[in-house]
Design a protein around this motif. Structure first.
Motif, PDB file in Angstrom:
ATOM      1  N   GLN A 302       0.839  -1.203   0.000  1.00  0.00           N
ATOM      2  CA  GLN A 302       0.000   0.000   0.000  1.00  0.00           C
ATOM      3  C   GLN A 302       0.877   1.257   0.000  1.00  0.00           C
ATOM      4  O   GLN A 302       0.618   2.218  -0.725  1.00  0.00           O
ATOM      5  N   MET A 303       1.913   1.194   0.799  1.00  0.00           N
ATOM      6  CA  MET A 303       2.845   2.328   0.891  1.00  0.00           C
ATOM      7  C   MET A 303       3.496   2.586  -0.472  1.00  0.00           C
ATOM      8  O   MET A 303       3.568   3.714  -0.949  1.00  0.00           O
ATOM      9  N   TRP A 304       3.962   1.506  -1.109  1.00  0.00           N
ATOM     10  CA  TRP A 304       4.632   1.630  -2.415  1.00  0.00           C
ATOM     11  C   TRP A 304       3.660   2.173  -3.464  1.00  0.00           C
ATOM     12  O   TRP A 304       4.000   3.088  -4.221  1.00  0.00           O
ATOM     13  N   GLU A 305       2.450   1.623  -3.498  1.00  0.00           N
ATOM     14  CA  GLU A 305       1.494   2.075  -4.518  1.00  0.00           C
ATOM     15  C   GLU A 305       1.188   3.558  -4.344  1.00  0.00           C
ATOM     16  O   GLU A 305       1.019   4.292  -5.321  1.00  0.00           O
ATOM     17  N   ALA A 306       1.118   4.002  -3.078  1.00  0.00           N
ATOM     18  CA  ALA A 306       0.851   5.433  -2.844  1.00  0.00           C
ATOM     19  C   ALA A 306       2.039   6.264  -3.339  1.00  0.00           C
ATOM     20  O   ALA A 306       1.856   7.323  -3.950  1.00  0.00           O
ATOM     21  N   GLU A 307       3.242   5.794  -3.108  1.00  0.00           N
ATOM     22  CA  GLU A 307       4.428   6.545  -3.554  1.00  0.00           C
ATOM     23  C   GLU A 307       4.522   6.554  -5.081  1.00  0.00           C
ATOM     24  O   GLU A 307       4.879   7.562  -5.688  1.00  0.00           O
ATOM     25  N   LEU A 308       4.170   5.422  -5.679  1.00  0.00           N
ATOM     26  CA  LEU A 308       4.183   5.335  -7.147  1.00  0.00           C
ATOM     27  C   LEU A 308       3.150   6.306  -7.737  1.00  0.00           C
ATOM     28  O   LEU A 308       3.421   7.015  -8.710  1.00  0.00           O
ATOM     29  N   THR A 309       1.966   6.338  -7.117  1.00  0.00           N
ATOM     30  CA  THR A 309       0.917   7.253  -7.585  1.00  0.00           C
ATOM     31  C   THR A 309       1.406   8.694  -7.491  1.00  0.00           C
ATOM     32  O   THR A 309       1.202   9.498  -8.405  1.00  0.00           O
TER      33      THR A 309
END
Ligand SMILES: Cc1ncc(COP(=O)(O)O)c(C=O)c1O
Length: 394
Positions: A302-309
């Motif tokens: 979840q953390m990674w997807e938010a950073e990618l977004t």
């Protein structure tokens, strides 16, 4: 041995990077190498990566060898990120590689070993390593029309017409998303057309996926690849974790082969493993393990997807801001396509002399073919670059 040799030409982009570092001008702007930069112009380690690395440091008890294919959890995680449930797992062979470049290299070399007469079809324009690597390996390569330089969009008809000349067993290199250098991507209906051409000619598609998540979203960016996986009997995928996980120097990537189930898949797996064995035995593990943890742990993911977004949204904002500033500076919509492109790069339609003028007169560094790393812009540099472009190209 080397007394009568001259060194080979240095890499053009990295030569310019050296020139940029030595440039004393305070307002210089580096839009060269494909690096994501945040609002402060930095390329930080992602929070999800830091946390995964902390956990690895605390829990890793050995650094003994893994299998030649690399970390299986990582390969499975990447297979699912790239292909989701487009095809059954049992149809997919895969190895971990030294970043995306070596995924391409392993696939090219496998093709040369098994089908030495295959031609490699490369978009015009493309990332220069595609043609360079084919040449280095002695593989014949041909180019297919891709970019309509008037509209700065896809030359769909030219592309399909050229690809219809491919022969059975030829390899068609496609950028999964965020085409480098043009930023012009295929629509799903174009991917359908590519699948049709592959089925009609017997050519094998190879998707180079270096920017998944930088275009529209993780699933959207892989939709064309998944469509191909469902339509064609054989598909190669070379994927990089350098940009979307920010793991540039840790060198994590995968090479996948989608085949029919059973003996074909096992043969593909064996040949891919032999490529790793003969080139470097074991792929590096640290980046791969980091990605494995991130993909399989709900909190890290979840953390990674938010950073990618957030990285993707910054790039999109940069694109819009630059296109808008250019509209204001030039009083025309000539650079409007920059806002519609996907991913890190766009071609700005500059001649080599104009690229030199941008660099020499305005300290704005873009690659010799006019490729700009839009992800290298910041709120402060957008107006500088727009003014320089308007003066030199306007
Ligand atoms: C189109 C394309 N393919 C593959 C790669 C490979 O990236 P890496 O080897 O750094 O993972 C890149 C990197 O710039 C790229 O632009």
């Amino acid at each position: 041995m080397f007394e009568h040799l001259l060194p080979p030409e240095p890499d053009k982009i990295f030569r310019l990077t050296g020139q940029f570092a030595a440039d004393p001008r305070a307002d210089k702007v580096d839009l060269l190498v494909g690096l994501y930069r945040n609002a402060h112009g930095l390329t930080p380690v992602l929070g999800a990566v830091k946390e995964a690395e902390r956990r690895i440091l605390e829990t890793q008890t050995t650094k003994s060898y893994l299998g030649f294919e690399g970390d299986r959890g990582f390969i499975a995680g990447m297979r699912s990120l790239l292909l989701a449930d487009a095809v059954p797992e049992a149809r997919v062979a895969g190895i971990a590689t030294v970043g995306g470049t070596s995924a391409l290299r392993q696939i090219f070399e496998l093709v040369r070993t098994l089908m030495p007469d295959a031609q490699v079809w490369i978009s015009d324009p493309s990332w220069p390593i595609h043609a360079g690597m084919a040449e280095h390996l002695g593989l014949a390569h041909r180019s297919y029309r891709y970019l309509d330089r008037d509209s700065n969009g896809l030359d769909r008809d030219g592309m399909m017409e050229d690809l219809r000349a491919a022969r059975a067993g030829d390899i068609i290199v496609l950028h999964g998303c965020c085409h480098n250098p043009s930023g012009a991507d295929l629509t799903l209906s174009d991917w359908e057309d590519v699948a049709r051409v592959c089925l009609a000619t017997g050519a094998i598609p190879l998707v180079d996926m270096a920017y998944q998540g930088f275009g529209t979203g993780l699933d959207e960016d892989a939709a064309g690849t998944r469509l191909l996986a469902q339509r064609v009997p054989t598909l190669f995928v070379a994927a990089s974790c350098s940009k979307n996980f920010g793991l540039y120097r840790d060198r994590a990537g995968v090479a996948l082969a989608v085949t029919s189930q059973g003996a074909a898949r096992d043969a593909a797996q064996g040949h891919l493993i032999a490529m790793n064995r003969n080139n470097y035995s074991f792929p590096p593990d640290h980046g791969a393990r980091t990605v494995d943890l991130i993909l399989h742990d709900a909190e890290l993911r979840q953390m990674w997807e938010a950073e990618l977004t957030s990285m993707r949204e910054t790039i999109t904002r940069n694109r819009r801001a630059l296109a808008e500033s250019l509209r204001a500076e030039t009083g025309s919509d000539r650079f409007g396509a920059l806002a519609a492109h996907q991913g890190m790069f766009s071609l700005i339609g500059a001649t080599p002399a104009q690229v030199d003028a941008l660099r020499e007169d305005h300290a704005v560094y873009v690659v010799g073919d006019g490729r700009m790393n839009v992800a290298g812009l910041t709120e402060q540099t957008v107006p500088i670059v727009a003014r320089a472009m308007a003066q030199v190209l306007g």
